[in-house]
Scaffold this active site. Sequence first.
Site, PDB file in Angstrom:
ATOM      1  N   CYS A  23       9.741  -1.875  -2.736  1.00  0.00           N
ATOM      2  CA  CYS A  23       9.855  -3.091  -3.432  1.00  0.00           C
ATOM      3  C   CYS A  23       9.255  -2.483  -4.992  1.00  0.00           C
ATOM      4  O   CYS A  23       8.164  -1.215  -5.394  1.00  0.00           O
ATOM      5  CB  CYS A  23       8.218  -4.389  -3.032  1.00  0.00           C
ATOM      6  SG  CYS A  23       8.843  -5.093  -4.442  1.00  0.00           S
ATOM      7  N   ASP A  73       7.706  -4.235  -7.536  1.00  0.00           N
ATOM      8  CA  ASP A  73       6.079  -4.159  -7.276  1.00  0.00           C
ATOM      9  C   ASP A  73       5.708  -2.905  -8.334  1.00  0.00           C
ATOM     10  O   ASP A  73       4.882  -2.260  -7.194  1.00  0.00           O
ATOM     11  CB  ASP A  73       5.438  -4.506  -6.754  1.00  0.00           C
ATOM     12  CG  ASP A  73       4.123  -5.644  -6.523  1.00  0.00           C
ATOM     13  OD1 ASP A  73       3.332  -5.552  -7.443  1.00  0.00           O
ATOM     14  OD2 ASP A  73       3.754  -6.568  -6.144  1.00  0.00           O
ATOM     15  N   ARG A 132       2.361  -2.433  -8.117  1.00  0.00           N
ATOM     16  CA  ARG A 132       0.945  -2.252  -7.464  1.00  0.00           C
ATOM     17  C   ARG A 132       1.256  -1.606  -6.384  1.00  0.00           C
ATOM     18  O   ARG A 132       0.695  -0.805  -5.474  1.00  0.00           O
ATOM     19  CB  ARG A 132       1.029  -3.385  -7.136  1.00  0.00           C
ATOM     20  CG  ARG A 132      -0.025  -4.333  -8.206  1.00  0.00           C
ATOM     21  CD  ARG A 132      -0.327  -5.585  -7.433  1.00  0.00           C
ATOM     22  NE  ARG A 132       0.648  -6.543  -7.018  1.00  0.00           N
ATOM     23  CZ  ARG A 132       0.373  -7.234  -6.249  1.00  0.00           C
ATOM     24  NH1 ARG A 132      -0.961  -8.073  -6.503  1.00  0.00           N
ATOM     25  NH2 ARG A 132       1.606  -7.940  -6.572  1.00  0.00           N
ATOM     26  N   HIS A 151       5.542  -4.732   1.379  1.00  0.00           N
ATOM     27  CA  HIS A 151       3.824  -5.211   1.128  1.00  0.00           C
ATOM     28  C   HIS A 151       3.220  -6.544   1.014  1.00  0.00           C
ATOM     29  O   HIS A 151       4.391  -7.430   1.012  1.00  0.00           O
ATOM     30  CB  HIS A 151       4.022  -4.486  -0.482  1.00  0.00           C
ATOM     31  CG  HIS A 151       3.946  -5.348  -1.637  1.00  0.00           C
ATOM     32  ND1 HIS A 151       3.619  -6.571  -2.390  1.00  0.00           N
ATOM     33  CD2 HIS A 151       5.344  -5.229  -1.863  1.00  0.00           C
ATOM     34  CE1 HIS A 151       3.917  -6.876  -3.129  1.00  0.00           C
ATOM     35  NE2 HIS A 151       4.974  -6.284  -3.220  1.00  0.00           N
ATOM     36  N   CYS A 172       3.891  -9.784  -1.511  1.00  0.00           N
ATOM     37  CA  CYS A 172       4.770  -9.144  -2.157  1.00  0.00           C
ATOM     38  C   CYS A 172       5.349 -10.497  -1.970  1.00  0.00           C
ATOM     39  O   CYS A 172       5.779 -11.879  -1.620  1.00  0.00           O
ATOM     40  CB  CYS A 172       6.112  -8.860  -1.566  1.00  0.00           C
ATOM     41  SG  CYS A 172       7.441  -8.896  -2.298  1.00  0.00           S
TER      42      CYS A 172
HETATM   43 CO    CO Z   1       6.989  -6.693  -3.617  1.00  0.00          CO
END
Ligand code: CO
Length: 228
Positions: free
Chosen positions: A42, A44, A46, A98, A101
């Site tokens: 992803c 993302d 993090r 994750h 998400c």
């Molecule tokens: Co995500």
Amino acid sequence: MESYKKLLLANKAWVKEKLDVRSDYFERMAQEQTPEFLWIGCSDSRVPAGDITGTQPGEMFVHRNIANLVVHTDFNMLSVLQYAVDTLKVKHIIVCGHYGCGGIKNAVTHKNFGLLNKWLRHIKDIYRFHATDLERIPNSEERINRLVELNVIEQVYNLAETSIVQNAWQTECRPLLHGWVYDLKTGYLKDMLMLTPDSKIEDIYRFDFENVKAVKPAFLQYNGNSNE
Ligand code: CO
């Protein structure tokens, strides 16, 4: 100091750190890459692929998009996949989702995101496939977490359904396909599934490579030797 300037300063410090350990670090890195892994994760911020797996530059080829999707018409992902499998000869492909998400969370709402609706639509489809099981989970956070897991499983099967992976499975008995989920709250990865070159996929998605080779390319049919 403006935040972006900190990045440039941090880069100088990072270069110094690497050179202090090995003075030829960048000369060696510039020569070639031989990563063993393709990571499809992803976007993302993090979930940094290298940090959470302890891999160093040169060890992992990376593709990231919203909610780590493997969409069979996405030429960006397919180009990365083809290069990783056919040229870099990666041994493992890891799809990593994750918990928490944003892509998954938003896909189960009725919010209109414009263009992004088209991308999140793939997640809505997965919800529909598994709606009966998902709707048995009363807690909404747990239900979304389960959808995160189901999404990863679905994307690993999407990989197995590409001609790129099937061809490599038949001719070189690689790569292994892995589905993992990263837990933002603990830092741990959860191993959901692994598909190997002898794993079974739905018959409708199986390609017949002998027949593909037997087809004469169009330019030979036009200019070619009639004895061929
Ligand atoms: Co995500």
